[in-house]
Design an enzyme around this catalytic site. Structure first.
Site, PDB file in Angstrom:
ATOM      1  N   ASP A 102       0.842  -1.204   0.000  1.00  0.00           N
ATOM      2  CA  ASP A 102       0.000   0.000   0.000  1.00  0.00           C
ATOM      3  C   ASP A 102       0.877   1.254   0.000  1.00  0.00           C
ATOM      4  O   ASP A 102       2.024   1.206   0.436  1.00  0.00           O
ATOM      5  CB  ASP A 102      -0.815   0.120   1.307  1.00  0.00           C
ATOM      6  CG  ASP A 102      -1.683  -1.072   1.567  1.00  0.00           C
ATOM      7  OD1 ASP A 102      -2.079  -1.719   0.613  1.00  0.00           O
ATOM      8  OD2 ASP A 102      -1.940  -1.320   2.759  1.00  0.00           O
TER       9      ASP A 102
HETATM   10  N1  URA Z   1      -0.946  -5.938   4.083  1.00  0.00           N
HETATM   11  C1  URA Z   1      -1.394  -4.673   4.110  1.00  0.00           C
HETATM   12  O1  URA Z   1      -2.361  -4.380   4.798  1.00  0.00           O
HETATM   13  N2  URA Z   1      -0.762  -3.752   3.364  1.00  0.00           N
HETATM   14  C2  URA Z   1       0.311  -4.040   2.599  1.00  0.00           C
HETATM   15  O2  URA Z   1       0.839  -3.147   1.946  1.00  0.00           O
HETATM   16  C3  URA Z   1       0.766  -5.354   2.581  1.00  0.00           C
HETATM   17  C4  URA Z   1       0.118  -6.288   3.341  1.00  0.00           C
END
Ligand code: URA
Length: 235
Positions: A102
């Site tokens: 993310d």
């Molecule tokens: N889980 C998440 O919530 N975000 C990420 O970027 C990777 C795994």
């Protein structure tokens, strides 16, 4: 070499996507549109075009690891004009990011022009371990870890279980190691939201046997021989 393998090895896309391109009539072999998925390419003399552009095999594939900082997206272009991980690396090859993070998550990203490998590691069914270091405010209770180990329930549905263990508590922040095999969208954040905990920092520290190691934020480097050896065992 099969034409779909040629296209994926050239870094255009995965083999399955290459089959779709062939079926869509956008792949040419020596000037003729290819309609047979099983056709072979002689990589020494045949000319392959995808959407009108000649594609060639790279001399060898590139495999990089990158420490993605917070505030970068993993896609090549962002409709909101945000910075992308491609702003952090300089290469003229088209690289796929393996396993996205993310915008607000930092940590390990693998980048490669080997389309098949990217797909293998990114796919949720690949069962490749991903380890995260999660920071939350306050002290986490053993009962909360137990819920995550069983699989938290989100909107009436049980999420996959996770291997969770406390790493440290400094009186304010608990750091937790979370290992998951699948890679559902925002999986770690959703797990903590489901137990009412807000994540302060989420960092991926390991994919399979590849660790973030001593990289600094924004830094990237080629994988070492022992890391490449792990990749070759997956294929
Ligand atoms: N889980 C998440 O919530 N975000 C990420 O970027 C990777 C795994």
């Amino acid at each position: 070499m099969r034409i779909n393998k040629f296209i994926s090895s050239a870094g255009v896309c995965s083999r399955r996507k290459a089959d779709e391109l062939i079926m869509n009539g956008v792949v040419e072999l020596n000037g003729k549109i290819v309609s047979n998925l099983g056709i072979d390419v002689d990589e020494k003399k045949d000319i392959v075009k995808v959407e009108g552009k000649v594609i060639t095999l790279p001399l060898s594939h590139i495999y990089l690891k990158l420490f993605k900082p917070k505030g970068y997206v993993c896609s090549a272009h962002d409709e909101h004009g945000r910075k992308t991980i491609y702003d952090l690396i300089s290469t003229d090859r088209r690289l796929f990011s393996v396993g996205r993070l993310d915008y607000d998550t930092e940590g390990l990203i693998l980048l490669t022009d080997d389309g098949d490998f990217a797909k293998l590691v990114s796919h949720p069914s690949g069962n490749i371990e991903k380890e995260y270091l999660v920071s939350v405010e306050g002290q986490m209770k053993e009962s909360e870890f137990a819920v995550m180990r069983k699989g938290v329930v989100e909107n009436g549905k049980r999420m996959p279980s996770a291997r969770v263990k406390p790493v440290s508590f400094d009186g304010k922040i608990t750091k937790i190691s979370v290992v998951i095999d699948e890679g559902q969208n925002r999986q770690v954040r959703r797990m903590f939201e489901a137990i009412g905990r807000e994540i302060k920092l989420l960092k991926r520290v390991r994919i399979g046997e590849i660790r973030l190691g001593g990289l600094k934020r924004g830094e990237s480097r080629n994988l070492r021989a022992d890391e490449l050896e792990w990749l070759s065992r997956l294929k």
